[in-house]
Write an enzyme that holds these catalytic residues in place. Sequence first.
Site, PDB file in Angstrom:
ATOM      1  N   LYS A 120      31.734  10.055 -15.257  1.00 49.46           N
ATOM      2  CA  LYS A 120      32.721  10.682 -15.237  1.00 49.46           C
ATOM      3  C   LYS A 120      32.822  10.845 -14.115  1.00 49.46           C
ATOM      4  O   LYS A 120      34.103  10.453 -13.215  1.00 49.46           O
ATOM      5  CB  LYS A 120      32.276  11.805 -16.472  1.00 49.46           C
ATOM      6  CG  LYS A 120      33.976  12.322 -17.135  1.00 49.46           C
ATOM      7  CD  LYS A 120      33.912  13.859 -17.507  1.00 49.46           C
ATOM      8  CE  LYS A 120      33.517  15.327 -16.510  1.00 49.46           C
ATOM      9  NZ  LYS A 120      33.635  16.275 -16.907  1.00 49.46           N
ATOM     10  N   ASP A 138      36.669  12.353 -20.188  1.00 45.82           N
ATOM     11  CA  ASP A 138      36.616  13.806 -20.328  1.00 45.82           C
ATOM     12  C   ASP A 138      36.386  13.815 -21.532  1.00 45.82           C
ATOM     13  O   ASP A 138      37.048  13.357 -22.848  1.00 45.82           O
ATOM     14  CB  ASP A 138      36.852  14.910 -19.432  1.00 45.82           C
ATOM     15  CG  ASP A 138      37.926  14.982 -19.778  1.00 45.82           C
ATOM     16  OD1 ASP A 138      39.000  14.628 -20.483  1.00 45.82           O
ATOM     17  OD2 ASP A 138      39.331  16.123 -19.324  1.00 45.82           O
TER      18      ASP A 138
END
Length: 232
Positions: A120, A138
């Site tokens: 991420k 996320d």
Amino acid sequence: MKKANVFEFYRRLAELDPAPETELAWRNPYTLLVAVALSAQATDVSVNKATARLFEDVDTPAKMLALGEEGLKAHIRTIGLFNTKAKNVIAAAQILVDEHGGEVPRDRDALERLPGVGRKTANVVLNVAFGEETFAVDTHIFRVGNRTGLAPGKTPLAVELVLEKVTPAPFRAHAHHWLILHGRYICKARSPECWRCPVMDLCAYRPKTPPPAAKGAGAASNTLLPASGTHP
């Protein structure tokens, strides 16, 4: 979600906010990398408060090493898991100096090899700092992808791969930000504000959340995200 609806989903978000940006404060690719790493299990607001003074003096890996782990902790102790994060930031700075000439690599694999940097974080850096068409999934994007039917998946990687497949070319560069902001301010975890959602009719979520009773019948009007990149 049908292909035509996916296009319309993004088109409406883009119309409301043509040039979305990260809400993390950063000055160059290195400070962005640090900020994103610090933001794990913390809010962007808390990270920005902690890094405001830090980034005035420290904007390169070499300067971070000179500051040292204890010096870094003094700046970020208000952020959750600050001890572990400080250790990782210093270790990552050492690798950047030793192996990358003090520069942040424009390569996902190289980024993911840095301590404290996962997929991420790497995707955020590639998208924001280097303009790569990446999708950093996320908790907000994971929720929006599944709840709306835009990109269902059991894991963040699964949702990312679906987004890679279904997101039309005109929207790929900013999709990451539109989805995060939509999840943060409208498609909230506990109480999605369906009554003011610009893509409510395209979304698979049922039942739709009604407007707050205090606002009466007029609350269902088109109350959308502020335009031109401004957010609450």
